[in-house]
Design a protein around this motif. Sequence first.
Motif, mmCIF file in Angstrom:
data_model
loop_
_atom_site.group_PDB
_atom_site.id
_atom_site.type_symbol
_atom_site.label_atom_id
_atom_site.label_comp_id
_atom_site.label_asym_id
_atom_site.label_seq_id
_atom_site.Cartn_x
_atom_site.Cartn_y
_atom_site.Cartn_z
ATOM 1 N N UNK A 62 -5.123 -29.538 -5.567
ATOM 2 C CA UNK A 62 -5.451 -30.384 -3.953
ATOM 3 C C UNK A 62 -4.275 -30.678 -3.337
ATOM 4 N N UNK A 63 -3.496 -30.412 -2.767
ATOM 5 C CA UNK A 63 -2.246 -31.284 -2.189
ATOM 6 C C UNK A 63 -2.228 -32.021 -1.142
ATOM 7 N N UNK A 64 -1.292 -32.949 -1.266
ATOM 8 C CA UNK A 64 -1.944 -33.752 -0.013
ATOM 9 C C UNK A 64 -0.802 -34.483 0.716
ATOM 10 N N UNK A 85 -8.080 -39.819 -5.031
ATOM 11 C CA UNK A 85 -8.383 -39.393 -6.187
ATOM 12 C C UNK A 85 -10.171 -39.706 -5.817
ATOM 13 N N UNK A 86 -11.170 -38.134 -5.813
ATOM 14 C CA UNK A 86 -12.288 -38.417 -6.678
ATOM 15 C C UNK A 86 -12.524 -36.750 -7.238
ATOM 16 N N UNK A 87 -13.338 -36.949 -7.779
ATOM 17 C CA UNK A 87 -13.595 -36.354 -9.393
ATOM 18 C C UNK A 87 -15.192 -36.284 -9.383
ATOM 19 N N UNK A 132 -11.252 -32.598 -8.819
ATOM 20 C CA UNK A 132 -10.470 -33.888 -8.482
ATOM 21 C C UNK A 132 -10.282 -33.328 -6.940
ATOM 22 N N UNK A 133 -9.888 -33.871 -5.980
ATOM 23 C CA UNK A 133 -9.846 -33.380 -4.578
ATOM 24 C C UNK A 133 -8.512 -35.033 -4.381
ATOM 25 N N UNK A 134 -7.994 -34.817 -3.005
ATOM 26 C CA UNK A 134 -6.877 -36.695 -2.845
ATOM 27 C C UNK A 134 -7.009 -35.668 -1.980
ATOM 28 N N UNK A 135 -6.536 -36.913 -1.103
ATOM 29 C CA UNK A 135 -5.648 -37.230 0.323
ATOM 30 C C UNK A 135 -5.089 -38.610 0.890
ATOM 31 N N UNK A 136 -4.329 -38.705 1.426
ATOM 32 C CA UNK A 136 -3.623 -39.583 2.162
ATOM 33 C C UNK A 136 -4.336 -40.339 3.547
ATOM 34 N N UNK A 137 -4.218 -41.011 3.590
ATOM 35 C CA UNK A 137 -3.982 -41.921 4.918
ATOM 36 C C UNK A 137 -3.244 -41.967 5.540
ATOM 37 N N UNK A 138 -3.280 -41.109 6.247
ATOM 38 C CA UNK A 138 -1.912 -40.561 7.545
ATOM 39 C C UNK A 138 -2.253 -41.604 8.828
ATOM 40 N N UNK A 139 -3.793 -42.592 8.952
ATOM 41 C CA UNK A 139 -3.561 -43.241 10.395
ATOM 42 C C UNK A 139 -2.071 -44.169 10.164
ATOM 43 N N UNK A 140 -1.001 -44.102 11.160
ATOM 44 C CA UNK A 140 -0.442 -45.157 11.347
ATOM 45 C C UNK A 140 -0.825 -46.257 11.734
ATOM 46 N N UNK A 141 -2.096 -46.487 12.440
ATOM 47 C CA UNK A 141 -2.636 -47.856 12.835
ATOM 48 C C UNK A 141 -3.945 -48.872 11.446
#
Length: 629
Positions: A217-219, A299-301, A281-290
């Motif tokens: 999983x990429x992010x 990461x969650x799994x 496992x999956x991954x994500x980043x918070x990309x909201x500038x505000x």
Amino acid sequence: MKRPVKVVLVALCAVGLSISAIATAQERSKHVLSDVVTGVIKRPTITVQAAPNAAAVTRALPFISSGRLKTAEIALRFGQHDAGADVFGDARGPSAPASMAAETANTIGCSNRTSNGNVRVNQDCTYTGQAEEKIVYNPANPNNLIAGQNDHRVGYNQCAIDWSTDDGVHWGDLLPPFRHRLNDPASELATPGDPNNHTIVGGPGTFHTYDAGSDPAPAFDSRGRGFFTCIAFDVFSNANLIYATQSPVEAQGSFFYDISPAGRFFIVDEENDPRASLDKPFIVADTFTQSPNRDNVYATWTVFNFTCGPQSNGYCSGAIFGSVSTDHGLTWSTPEEISGSSSTLCFFGDVFDPTRSPSACDFDQGSDPAPQPNGNLVVIFSNGNTAANNPNSQQLGVICHPSGSSPAGTAKLNCGSPVKVGDDILVGEPVCDLGSCIPGAYIRTNDFPRIAVNPTNGHLFAAWQDYRNGEYDIQLAASVDGGKTWSASVQVNPDSGTDHYFAADAVAPSHHDRVGVSYYRTERVPNENVPGIIFVPGMPGVQQSNSDYVLAGGRGLSAPFNFTVVSPEFPAPDGVQTGFNGDYSGLVINKEDEAHPLWSDTRNVNPFPLNGSTHDEDIFTMSVELPGR
């Protein structure tokens, strides 16, 4: 207090094994994966009755995913490695077939692997399988894409990384830098310099390198740092590891930090104990500038516990865990169980493990996280803790309120109680000797949900497959209040008569909720809806039916969606890849209506079948306008 249920029967999953033959679950389940593949551990089921005179209902619970099981199966069938050598080296050399004598504009190596207007993403020439794919784009540079897939080129399955800097026209690929990492959970306990535990149970280290990897999983974060997570594991021990490494902004996904010399950096969870068998496992980043949590990485799994009694074959639970990094993946917070409990949604949480709550939502798999503009995190997952009179599963979601600092050891996800995302109808699903399956392609399948967020307004969309119409169809639900409530689901696919599965979803960056959903379709086989049939190769249509991959699009929940077929028809996986095409596929929409679906297929014939298969599984993509304006 336990809720009264008239009758609860726990199905015996190991027929013929007496209790006396199993000393203790801890002793017996020394090697969870090999025990599952050899049938010592079977998929857990529960049989329940809502009343004494009511018909008993038996349902299978979420279980270890197919990527890990396929790796163990190949190891047991063929020894330590399946055929994985680079057959050609330089594919343009004199030993290559004439059809490989020239490169195309769309791929660096092995020119005959690209056809029908698609772009081949994996660049190896090994004629070994790639499957189970996910794709993301860089919000700081939308032409920069990262993808990941399971990859067999070095023998045991690994996670491979792909990157493009020209909007998916050309791709490079690499294997992640972890293969000299030694299993040592004790080294992941909290220290003065890092007050987080990067282990849940721990166990003595094997001090050996890991055999295999799965579940890529990429992010990207908002500034263009890339991230990649994968589970590394052993086949014949309980050693497993979730890592989440970083690609610096300048690398654009072409380079990731090696986790071994980095010490504790980039380690999410490391174990060597049957009480903590890690998966999906999956991954994500918070990309909201505000967002107040901008650039946090999550990461969650799933964590399976295989140390309960013989009545469950050792199975105790499978809960969803999560962790957060506030310093770009360097340090990760102590893992938290986040799937929670609910007295109205979840039942039988203590049926195998009496120390757990009866309301625990702990028969889970397939979590998928999505940040919100206000800094919250929404995580959805498949759950099997439904009531006694419900033979089906459900999709649940939790809202988390991340806080604190991972370097300081204060970071927490702070997740609330789950809410219902939708029904997951299992009754009537076809069964192969693999478990729930697509008979025509003869592959394992699952109902894990996928989540997508509109980056402009934060609206959430969840997609999954189920069998409510007597075939596998794609369901879509939406939340416009940050995951607090979810709409009734609608059916995405307008066509019937085929099985539709492994959905991926994405939302275009606009206010109009332009939603894309991509998925596979496979021809159905005779008697697919006849109860009690176990489908095996040789039966009419089984492993003989063609498949394709499609992209559907629409606005919000105005379904069904129009769709475009993006792949040629392709046959079922064969040889060492029989029964497996991963657990998910990929989709991203990076510019207005420009979509990049990502899938694996077997269009290419392997001219060297001694290498393990007749058809090669490769990863493909294309740039295509989202249908259904």
